[in-house]
Design an enzyme around this catalytic site. Structure first.
Site, PDB file in Angstrom:
ATOM      1  N   PRO A  12     -20.359 -76.477 -31.303  1.00 50.87           N
ATOM      2  CA  PRO A  12     -21.259 -74.846 -32.252  1.00 50.87           C
ATOM      3  C   PRO A  12     -20.119 -73.860 -32.164  1.00 50.87           C
ATOM      4  O   PRO A  12     -19.355 -73.994 -31.324  1.00 50.87           O
ATOM      5  CB  PRO A  12     -21.785 -75.127 -30.658  1.00 50.87           C
ATOM      6  CG  PRO A  12     -21.645 -75.963 -29.145  1.00 50.87           C
ATOM      7  CD  PRO A  12     -20.389 -77.159 -30.644  1.00 50.87           C
ATOM      8  N   GLU A  13     -19.939 -73.338 -33.670  1.00 48.27           N
ATOM      9  CA  GLU A  13     -19.085 -72.519 -33.411  1.00 48.27           C
ATOM     10  C   GLU A  13     -20.798 -71.430 -33.877  1.00 48.27           C
ATOM     11  O   GLU A  13     -21.397 -71.608 -33.218  1.00 48.27           O
ATOM     12  CB  GLU A  13     -18.682 -72.288 -35.164  1.00 48.27           C
ATOM     13  CG  GLU A  13     -17.292 -73.444 -34.331  1.00 48.27           C
ATOM     14  CD  GLU A  13     -15.869 -73.313 -35.742  1.00 48.27           C
ATOM     15  OE1 GLU A  13     -16.373 -72.635 -36.024  1.00 48.27           O
ATOM     16  OE2 GLU A  13     -15.569 -74.728 -35.939  1.00 48.27           O
TER      17      GLU A  13
END
Length: 256
Positions: free
Chosen positions: A2-3
């Site tokens: 997750p960014e």
DNA sequence: ATTCCAACCTGATAGC
DNA sequence: TGCTATCAGGTTGGAA
């Protein structure tokens, strides 16, 4: 995984599930690194609360509860928030709601994720540290931040206090798009470089969000994970180097 | 103040 | 097949 884009997509997906709902049951796995607020206390403070807002700050999700408390969530490296799935040994948090809708599940294999409840008015050092959101990156701010850093621009982009939300993949992709070598010292970025970089960041992040980037972006990436493969622009083999203990991928010809 | 590095975890994969 | 080493998209806190 997750960014910023994945977290933003999660936020949008979760909002309808969460907002307006009251928590009637909180189930957790055992205490540990994952829980900044210990499970016992987490249960006590979430039970009976209603979700009122859901915002993203960098890679954090911040849920506002009635009563003024806030629930802080970070997905770490392998965290995933979803509903309607089957919980397993890696599902560390489960919230059941009053209206008997689907449960909220937080699964995180590596447990680098974080869960914390902030009291009404309580500030969080983690949130306070964050710089402006990467979607609002401005050339001037990048230039100022880079000015007296000898560190590579790649390191600058990953520093959440400079810009919040950029991670290893999108940093590499944005640098490719901007035509900048990840090794370029931050203090040697011209104003024009910063204009290109800010533009590239926004483009890469927005695109990933609208694509619904469930990791799909990786396959469409220009450089990330493509070491040895030909640059999509000039066919030069993509190079992989380690910068700031993180792998970096770039085209030695297109990126200076 | 900046930079480096170990630590926090587990799983997948490559190589012998 | 099985073992070991390496790698993974993040962040913190303490040392240099």
């Amino acid at each position: 995984m997750p960014e910023l884009p994945e977290v933003e997509i999660t936020r949008r997906r979760l909002a309808p599930l969460l907002l307006g709902r009251r928590v009637v049951e909180v189930r957790t796995t055992r205490d540990g690194y994952f829980f900044l607020t210990p499970p016992r206390e987490l249960r006590r403070r979430l039970l009976g609360r209603r979700f009122e807002t859901l915002e993203r700050r960098g890679k954090y999700l911040v849920a506002g509860l009635n009563g003024g408390e806030r629930l802080l969530l970070h997905l770490g490296m392998t965290g995933r928030l979803f509903s309607g799935g089957v919980p397993d040994a890696h599902t560390h948090l489960r919230l059941r709601f009053e209206d008997a809708g689907p449960e909220l599940l937080f699964r995180d294999v590596r447990k680098f994720g974080k869960v914390q409840v902030l009291a009404a008015g309580e500030s969080s050092p983690r949130l306070a540290r964050l710089g402006p959101d990467a979607l609002a990156a401005s050339p001037a701010q990048l230039h100022t931040a880079g000015r007296r850093r000898r560190a590579p621009v790649k390191t600058l982009l990953l520093d959440q206090s400079v810009l919040a939300g950029v991670g290893n993949i999108y940093a590499d992709e944005a640098l490719f798009l901007a035509g900048l070598s990840p090794r370029r010292p931050a203090c040697r970025l011209s104003r024009q470089d910063c204009v290109l970089l800010a533009r590239a960041l926004k483009r890469v992040l927005r695109r990933a969000i609208s694509d619904g980037a469930g990791g799909r972006y990786r396959d469409e990436g220009r450089v990330y994970g493509r070491a040895g493969e030909p640059c999509r622009r000039c066919r030069t083999p993509i190079r992989r180097v380690v910068i700031g203990q993180r792998s970096s991928h770039y085209c030695p010809r297109c990126q200076r």
